[in-house]
Write a protein that holds these residues in place. Structure first.
Motif, PDB file in Angstrom:
ATOM      1  N   LYS A 186       7.664 -27.463 -25.397  1.00 43.61           N
ATOM      2  CA  LYS A 186       8.524 -28.520 -26.429  1.00 43.61           C
ATOM      3  C   LYS A 186       8.225 -29.638 -27.520  1.00 43.61           C
ATOM      4  CE  LYS A 186      11.729 -30.446 -22.341  1.00 43.61           C
ATOM      5  NZ  LYS A 186      12.332 -30.070 -22.204  1.00 43.61           N
ATOM      6  N   VAL A 187       7.093 -29.662 -28.001  1.00 44.31           N
ATOM      7  CA  VAL A 187       7.063 -29.693 -28.944  1.00 44.31           C
ATOM      8  C   VAL A 187       6.866 -28.601 -29.861  1.00 44.31           C
ATOM      9  CG1 VAL A 187       4.869 -31.062 -30.289  1.00 44.31           C
ATOM     10  CG2 VAL A 187       5.650 -32.018 -28.137  1.00 44.31           C
ATOM     11  N   ARG A 188       5.800 -28.192 -29.384  1.00 48.50           N
ATOM     12  CA  ARG A 188       5.933 -26.344 -30.210  1.00 48.50           C
ATOM     13  C   ARG A 188       7.292 -25.821 -30.999  1.00 48.50           C
ATOM     14  NH1 ARG A 188       2.401 -28.089 -32.220  1.00 48.50           N
ATOM     15  NH2 ARG A 188      -0.893 -27.527 -31.734  1.00 48.50           N
ATOM     16  N   THR A 189       7.937 -26.394 -30.658  1.00 45.96           N
ATOM     17  CA  THR A 189       9.936 -25.739 -30.676  1.00 45.96           C
ATOM     18  C   THR A 189       9.514 -26.757 -32.083  1.00 45.96           C
ATOM     19  OG1 THR A 189      11.017 -27.720 -29.785  1.00 45.96           O
ATOM     20  CG2 THR A 189      10.130 -25.259 -28.982  1.00 45.96           C
ATOM     21  N   TRP A 190       9.431 -27.160 -32.971  1.00 48.29           N
ATOM     22  CA  TRP A 190       9.469 -28.165 -33.707  1.00 48.29           C
ATOM     23  C   TRP A 190       8.620 -29.144 -34.692  1.00 48.29           C
ATOM     24  CZ3 TRP A 190       7.895 -32.788 -33.575  1.00 48.29           C
ATOM     25  CH2 TRP A 190       7.785 -33.381 -32.790  1.00 48.29           C
ATOM     26  N   SER A 191       7.367 -28.521 -33.914  1.00 46.06           N
ATOM     27  CA  SER A 191       5.881 -29.468 -35.013  1.00 46.06           C
ATOM     28  C   SER A 191       4.640 -28.746 -34.624  1.00 46.06           C
ATOM     29  CB  SER A 191       6.170 -30.117 -34.368  1.00 46.06           C
ATOM     30  OG  SER A 191       4.673 -31.330 -34.967  1.00 46.06           O
ATOM     31  N   ASN A 192       3.437 -28.340 -35.447  1.00 46.16           N
ATOM     32  CA  ASN A 192       2.241 -28.159 -35.180  1.00 46.16           C
ATOM     33  C   ASN A 192       1.489 -28.979 -35.062  1.00 46.16           C
ATOM     34  OD1 ASN A 192       3.312 -24.715 -35.247  1.00 46.16           O
ATOM     35  ND2 ASN A 192       3.618 -24.840 -37.330  1.00 46.16           N
ATOM     36  N   VAL A 193       1.896 -29.655 -35.014  1.00 39.38           N
ATOM     37  CA  VAL A 193       0.977 -30.915 -34.770  1.00 39.38           C
ATOM     38  C   VAL A 193      -0.252 -30.624 -33.514  1.00 39.38           C
ATOM     39  CG1 VAL A 193       1.903 -31.795 -32.703  1.00 39.38           C
ATOM     40  CG2 VAL A 193       0.432 -33.343 -34.147  1.00 39.38           C
ATOM     41  N   PRO A 194      -1.691 -30.723 -34.124  1.00 37.08           N
ATOM     42  CA  PRO A 194      -2.924 -30.794 -33.097  1.00 37.08           C
ATOM     43  C   PRO A 194      -2.538 -31.375 -31.838  1.00 37.08           C
ATOM     44  CG  PRO A 194      -3.410 -31.207 -35.458  1.00 37.08           C
ATOM     45  CD  PRO A 194      -2.150 -31.363 -35.298  1.00 37.08           C
ATOM     46  N   ILE A 195      -2.547 -30.351 -30.694  1.00 32.05           N
ATOM     47  CA  ILE A 195      -2.458 -31.192 -29.542  1.00 32.05           C
ATOM     48  C   ILE A 195      -3.695 -31.053 -28.343  1.00 32.05           C
ATOM     49  CG2 ILE A 195      -1.814 -31.480 -27.442  1.00 32.05           C
ATOM     50  CD1 ILE A 195       1.399 -30.423 -28.549  1.00 32.05           C
ATOM     51  N   ILE A 196      -4.487 -31.615 -28.540  1.00 31.25           N
ATOM     52  CA  ILE A 196      -5.794 -31.535 -27.798  1.00 31.25           C
ATOM     53  C   ILE A 196      -5.415 -32.362 -26.164  1.00 31.25           C
ATOM     54  CG2 ILE A 196      -7.973 -32.787 -27.371  1.00 31.25           C
ATOM     55  CD1 ILE A 196      -8.046 -33.337 -30.092  1.00 31.25           C
ATOM     56  N   VAL A 197      -5.241 -31.673 -25.257  1.00 29.18           N
ATOM     57  CA  VAL A 197      -5.256 -31.572 -24.052  1.00 29.18           C
ATOM     58  C   VAL A 197      -6.990 -32.922 -23.299  1.00 29.18           C
ATOM     59  CG1 VAL A 197      -4.869 -30.704 -21.307  1.00 29.18           C
ATOM     60  CG2 VAL A 197      -4.031 -29.863 -23.571  1.00 29.18           C
ATOM     61  N   VAL A 198      -6.940 -33.531 -22.333  1.00 24.83           N
ATOM     62  CA  VAL A 198      -7.630 -34.262 -21.928  1.00 24.83           C
ATOM     63  C   VAL A 198      -7.274 -34.156 -20.344  1.00 24.83           C
ATOM     64  CG1 VAL A 198      -8.564 -36.216 -21.449  1.00 24.83           C
ATOM     65  CG2 VAL A 198      -8.292 -35.317 -23.949  1.00 24.83           C
ATOM     66  N   SER A 199      -7.785 -33.525 -19.601  1.00 23.79           N
ATOM     67  CA  SER A 199      -7.430 -33.299 -18.156  1.00 23.79           C
ATOM     68  C   SER A 199      -8.028 -33.154 -17.338  1.00 23.79           C
ATOM     69  CB  SER A 199      -6.619 -32.167 -17.719  1.00 23.79           C
ATOM     70  OG  SER A 199      -6.117 -31.883 -16.770  1.00 23.79           O
ATOM     71  N   ALA A 200      -7.759 -33.720 -15.946  1.00 22.99           N
ATOM     72  CA  ALA A 200      -8.618 -33.366 -14.692  1.00 22.99           C
ATOM     73  C   ALA A 200      -8.882 -31.578 -14.249  1.00 22.99           C
ATOM     74  CB  ALA A 200      -8.225 -34.413 -13.719  1.00 22.99           C
ATOM     75  N   ARG A 201      -7.966 -31.255 -14.629  1.00 21.52           N
ATOM     76  CA  ARG A 201      -8.039 -29.822 -14.278  1.00 21.52           C
ATOM     77  C   ARG A 201      -8.772 -28.889 -14.438  1.00 21.52           C
ATOM     78  NH1 ARG A 201      -1.492 -29.509 -15.203  1.00 21.52           N
ATOM     79  NH2 ARG A 201       0.064 -31.378 -13.514  1.00 21.52           N
ATOM     80  N   SER A 202      -9.391 -28.483 -14.298  1.00 23.92           N
ATOM     81  CA  SER A 202     -11.078 -27.640 -14.716  1.00 23.92           C
ATOM     82  C   SER A 202     -10.602 -26.162 -14.689  1.00 23.92           C
ATOM     83  CB  SER A 202     -12.082 -28.544 -14.504  1.00 23.92           C
ATOM     84  OG  SER A 202     -12.066 -28.209 -12.525  1.00 23.92           O
ATOM     85  N   GLU A 203      -9.913 -25.720 -13.826  1.00 25.46           N
ATOM     86  CA  GLU A 203      -9.344 -24.179 -13.469  1.00 25.46           C
ATOM     87  C   GLU A 203      -9.652 -23.424 -14.780  1.00 25.46           C
ATOM     88  OE1 GLU A 203      -9.771 -22.632 -10.609  1.00 25.46           O
ATOM     89  OE2 GLU A 203     -10.422 -24.583  -9.878  1.00 25.46           O
ATOM     90  N   ASP A 204     -10.186 -22.288 -14.946  1.00 22.22           N
ATOM     91  CA  ASP A 204      -9.372 -21.600 -16.380  1.00 22.22           C
ATOM     92  C   ASP A 204      -7.693 -21.197 -16.411  1.00 22.22           C
ATOM     93  OD1 ASP A 204     -12.593 -21.416 -16.878  1.00 22.22           O
ATOM     94  OD2 ASP A 204     -12.328 -19.431 -16.254  1.00 22.22           O
ATOM     95  N   ARG A 205      -7.244 -21.097 -15.387  1.00 19.02           N
ATOM     96  CA  ARG A 205      -6.038 -20.558 -15.746  1.00 19.02           C
ATOM     97  C   ARG A 205      -5.253 -22.211 -16.367  1.00 19.02           C
ATOM     98  NH1 ARG A 205      -3.721 -16.310 -16.535  1.00 19.02           N
ATOM     99  NH2 ARG A 205      -2.769 -17.469 -17.587  1.00 19.02           N
ATOM    100  N   ASP A 206      -5.552 -23.467 -15.789  1.00 21.73           N
ATOM    101  CA  ASP A 206      -4.919 -24.035 -16.318  1.00 21.73           C
ATOM    102  C   ASP A 206      -5.005 -24.358 -17.785  1.00 21.73           C
ATOM    103  OD1 ASP A 206      -3.826 -25.918 -14.062  1.00 21.73           O
ATOM    104  OD2 ASP A 206      -5.423 -25.965 -13.136  1.00 21.73           O
ATOM    105  N   LYS A 207      -5.822 -23.807 -18.400  1.00 20.13           N
ATOM    106  CA  LYS A 207      -6.925 -24.258 -19.845  1.00 20.13           C
ATOM    107  C   LYS A 207      -5.448 -23.294 -20.394  1.00 20.13           C
ATOM    108  CE  LYS A 207     -11.689 -25.978 -18.675  1.00 20.13           C
ATOM    109  NZ  LYS A 207     -13.254 -25.410 -18.977  1.00 20.13           N
ATOM    110  N   ILE A 208      -5.957 -21.517 -19.806  1.00 18.55           N
ATOM    111  CA  ILE A 208      -5.024 -21.237 -20.523  1.00 18.55           C
ATOM    112  C   ILE A 208      -3.604 -20.978 -20.798  1.00 18.55           C
ATOM    113  CG2 ILE A 208      -4.958 -17.964 -20.506  1.00 18.55           C
ATOM    114  CD1 ILE A 208      -7.617 -17.947 -18.680  1.00 18.55           C
ATOM    115  N   ASP A 209      -3.773 -21.517 -19.566  1.00 18.21           N
ATOM    116  CA  ASP A 209      -1.674 -21.452 -19.599  1.00 18.21           C
ATOM    117  C   ASP A 209      -1.785 -22.833 -21.211  1.00 18.21           C
ATOM    118  OD1 ASP A 209      -0.979 -20.265 -18.007  1.00 18.21           O
ATOM    119  OD2 ASP A 209      -1.455 -22.428 -16.004  1.00 18.21           O
TER     120      ASP A 209
END
Length: 238
Positions: free
Chosen positions: A68-91
């Protein structure tokens, strides 16, 4: 000059407090949001310089917020998550996130990632990355108009694919690019051959890295993709 404004999107009170206390001690301004809906409203109204985003929010998945944010902004987004699977990172990265930290994380690593994002913002604002005719990163120089690359003053002879790869990485310096993103940008929708990408990246590294086994410019994120590091005074900024 105003200090950078960070939007912290985190529903866990303890982690939110850790992040905001860290930001406060470093002189950053910040606002917080505990839900996806609130985070989007804050992003629109506050116009933050960076968003720190947890994926596991009570009302909305973080990947949807990124989209949703990417539809109107290029603000840097840093994800901080307990999900450690590569699939979550790639998505997350494919959706438009700039970086991904797995919980638990160190305060020092979070601050380092913030510095990378802020450095990228400054270069973007000066149009030194995407619009400039020449890109310089320590001893690496790319002349986009001439289509030439130099390393420590010597011209590097690259194949057309290698040149496209290094330009793509340079124009996104500091940002992790997934395999799928790179394949789409370089070969279009006609290839999903990650093994071929690895071969081209290996040959590129041999030409621009003095020690390919200890790369200075191109960092591998195993199972995810690649990132060009911004090198300052011959030290890597990760």
């Amino acid at each position: 000059m105003n200090k950078p404004l960070i939007l912290v999107v985190e529903d866990d009170k303890a982690i939110r407090k850790l992040i905001t206390t860290t930001l406060e001690t470093q002189g950053y301004r910040y606002h917080t949001a505990e839900t996806g809906g609130a985070s989007i409203l804050e992003a629109v109204s506050r116009q933050p310089d960076i968003i720190i985003l947890d994926l596991g929010l009570p009302d909305m998945d973080g990947v949807e917020i990124i989209k949703k944010v990417r539809t109107w902004s290029n603000v840097p987004i840093i994800v901080v998550s307990a999900r450690s699977e590569d699939r979550d990172k790639i998505d997350s990265l494919d959706a438009g996130a700039d970086d991904y930290l797995t919980k638990p994380f160190s305060v020092e690593e979070l601050l380092a990632r913030l510095r990378v994002s802020l450095r990228r913002i400054r270069y973007d604002s000066k149009k030194l990355l995407k619009d400039a005719a020449i890109f310089i990163n320590s001893g690496l120089k790319i002349d986009y108009e001439a289509g030439c690359v130099w390393l420590d003053g010597d011209e590097v002879h690259l194949t057309p694919i290698e040149y496209k790869l290094i330009c793509l990485l340079a124009k996104n310096v500091g940002k992790v690019l997934t395999h799928n993103f790179i394949l789409h940008e370089i070969w279009g929708n006609y290839s999903n051959d990650i093994s071929a990408l690895r071969v081209f990246m290996a040959t590129l590294r041999k030409k621009i890295e003095k020690e390919p086994s200890k790369p200075k410019y191109i960092q591998t994120h195993i199972g995810i993709g690649y990132r060009m590091l911004r090198v300052v005074d011959d030290s890597e900024i990760i």
